[in-house]
Design a protein around this motif. Structure first.
Motif, mmCIF file in Angstrom:
data_model
loop_
_atom_site.group_PDB
_atom_site.id
_atom_site.type_symbol
_atom_site.label_atom_id
_atom_site.label_comp_id
_atom_site.label_asym_id
_atom_site.label_seq_id
_atom_site.Cartn_x
_atom_site.Cartn_y
_atom_site.Cartn_z
ATOM 1 N N MET A 1 0.828 -1.211 0.000
ATOM 2 C CA MET A 1 0.000 0.000 0.000
ATOM 3 C C MET A 1 0.861 1.259 0.000
ATOM 4 S SD MET A 1 -3.022 -0.976 -0.371
ATOM 5 C CE MET A 1 -3.775 0.620 -0.222
ATOM 6 N N GLY A 2 2.009 1.216 0.657
ATOM 7 C CA GLY A 2 2.930 2.358 0.644
ATOM 8 C C GLY A 2 3.424 2.643 -0.764
ATOM 9 N N PHE B 1 0.465 4.192 -2.655
ATOM 10 C CA PHE B 1 0.251 5.582 -2.246
ATOM 11 C C PHE B 1 1.375 6.494 -2.731
ATOM 12 C CE2 PHE B 1 -2.385 3.948 1.496
ATOM 13 C CZ PHE B 1 -3.583 4.184 0.836
ATOM 14 N N SER B 2 2.607 5.988 -2.766
ATOM 15 C CA SER B 2 3.705 6.844 -3.231
ATOM 16 C C SER B 2 3.590 7.129 -4.729
ATOM 17 C CB SER B 2 5.057 6.210 -2.906
ATOM 18 O OG SER B 2 5.257 5.038 -3.665
ATOM 19 N N SER C 1 0.800 7.524 -6.266
ATOM 20 C CA SER C 1 -0.248 8.539 -6.397
ATOM 21 C C SER C 1 0.105 9.811 -5.624
ATOM 22 C CB SER C 1 -1.585 7.986 -5.921
ATOM 23 O OG SER C 1 -1.537 7.684 -4.542
ATOM 24 N N GLN C 2 1.302 9.855 -5.040
ATOM 25 C CA GLN C 2 1.830 10.994 -4.287
ATOM 26 C C GLN C 2 0.918 11.401 -3.130
ATOM 27 O OE1 GLN C 2 2.782 14.035 -7.122
ATOM 28 N NE2 GLN C 2 4.539 12.884 -7.906
ATOM 29 N N ASP C 3 0.398 10.407 -2.465
ATOM 30 C CA ASP C 3 -0.438 10.622 -1.282
ATOM 31 C C ASP C 3 0.455 10.450 -0.048
ATOM 32 O OD1 ASP C 3 -2.481 10.901 0.502
ATOM 33 O OD2 ASP C 3 -3.582 9.110 -0.129
ATOM 34 N N TRP C 4 1.268 11.465 0.224
ATOM 35 C CA TRP C 4 2.332 11.358 1.227
ATOM 36 C C TRP C 4 1.855 11.126 2.655
ATOM 37 C CZ3 TRP C 4 5.849 9.760 -1.584
ATOM 38 C CH2 TRP C 4 6.102 10.299 -2.847
ATOM 39 N N ASN D 1 -0.566 9.269 3.636
ATOM 40 C CA ASN D 1 -0.831 7.836 3.737
ATOM 41 C C ASN D 1 0.452 7.008 3.637
ATOM 42 O OD1 ASN D 1 -3.600 7.652 4.252
ATOM 43 N ND2 ASN D 1 -4.091 7.998 2.112
ATOM 44 N N VAL D 2 1.440 7.497 2.902
ATOM 45 C CA VAL D 2 2.733 6.803 2.848
ATOM 46 C C VAL D 2 3.360 6.805 4.237
ATOM 47 C CG1 VAL D 2 5.081 6.888 1.928
ATOM 48 C CG2 VAL D 2 3.146 7.285 0.407
ATOM 49 N N GLN E 1 1.676 4.314 6.418
ATOM 50 C CA GLN E 1 2.077 2.943 6.098
ATOM 51 C C GLN E 1 3.457 2.622 6.676
ATOM 52 O OE1 GLN E 1 -0.156 0.786 4.791
ATOM 53 N NE2 GLN E 1 -1.479 2.573 4.949
#
Length: 88
Positions: free
Chosen positions: A43-44, A47-48, A50-53, A55-56, A59
């Protein structure tokens, strides 16, 4: 090798190794931590991409918590505490 990982590195000479009930609980907790860590890693990556930091970062914290469980079991922490940490 997988059995050694699931046993949290507890050697046969360890007094806990002779208690089947304790070893079963250790294997369940370690297996859960392993699945949790692998899922958080995948998932990390997603998320990375999609640049959803935020949430990264979440994770990464989850991976650290998943690794902390088996490590603390190996050091002798009570299983109830590790189980509460893993599920919470």
């Amino acid at each position: 090798m997988l059995l050694r990982i699931l046993n949290s590195g507890i050697e046969p000479q360890d007094p806990r190794a002779s208690d089947r009930d304790v070893m079963r609980r250790i294997r369940i907790l370690t297996g859960y931590a392993l699945v949790q860590g692998i899922t958080a890693f995948v998932m990390g990556i997603i998320f990375s991409h999609s640049q959803d930091w935020p949430n990264v970062i979440a994770q990464v914290i989850l991976i650290l918590a998943a690794v902390a469980g088996p490590v603390s079991i190996r050091q002798g922490t009570r299983l109830e505490r590790v189980a509460a940490m893993q599920v919470a």
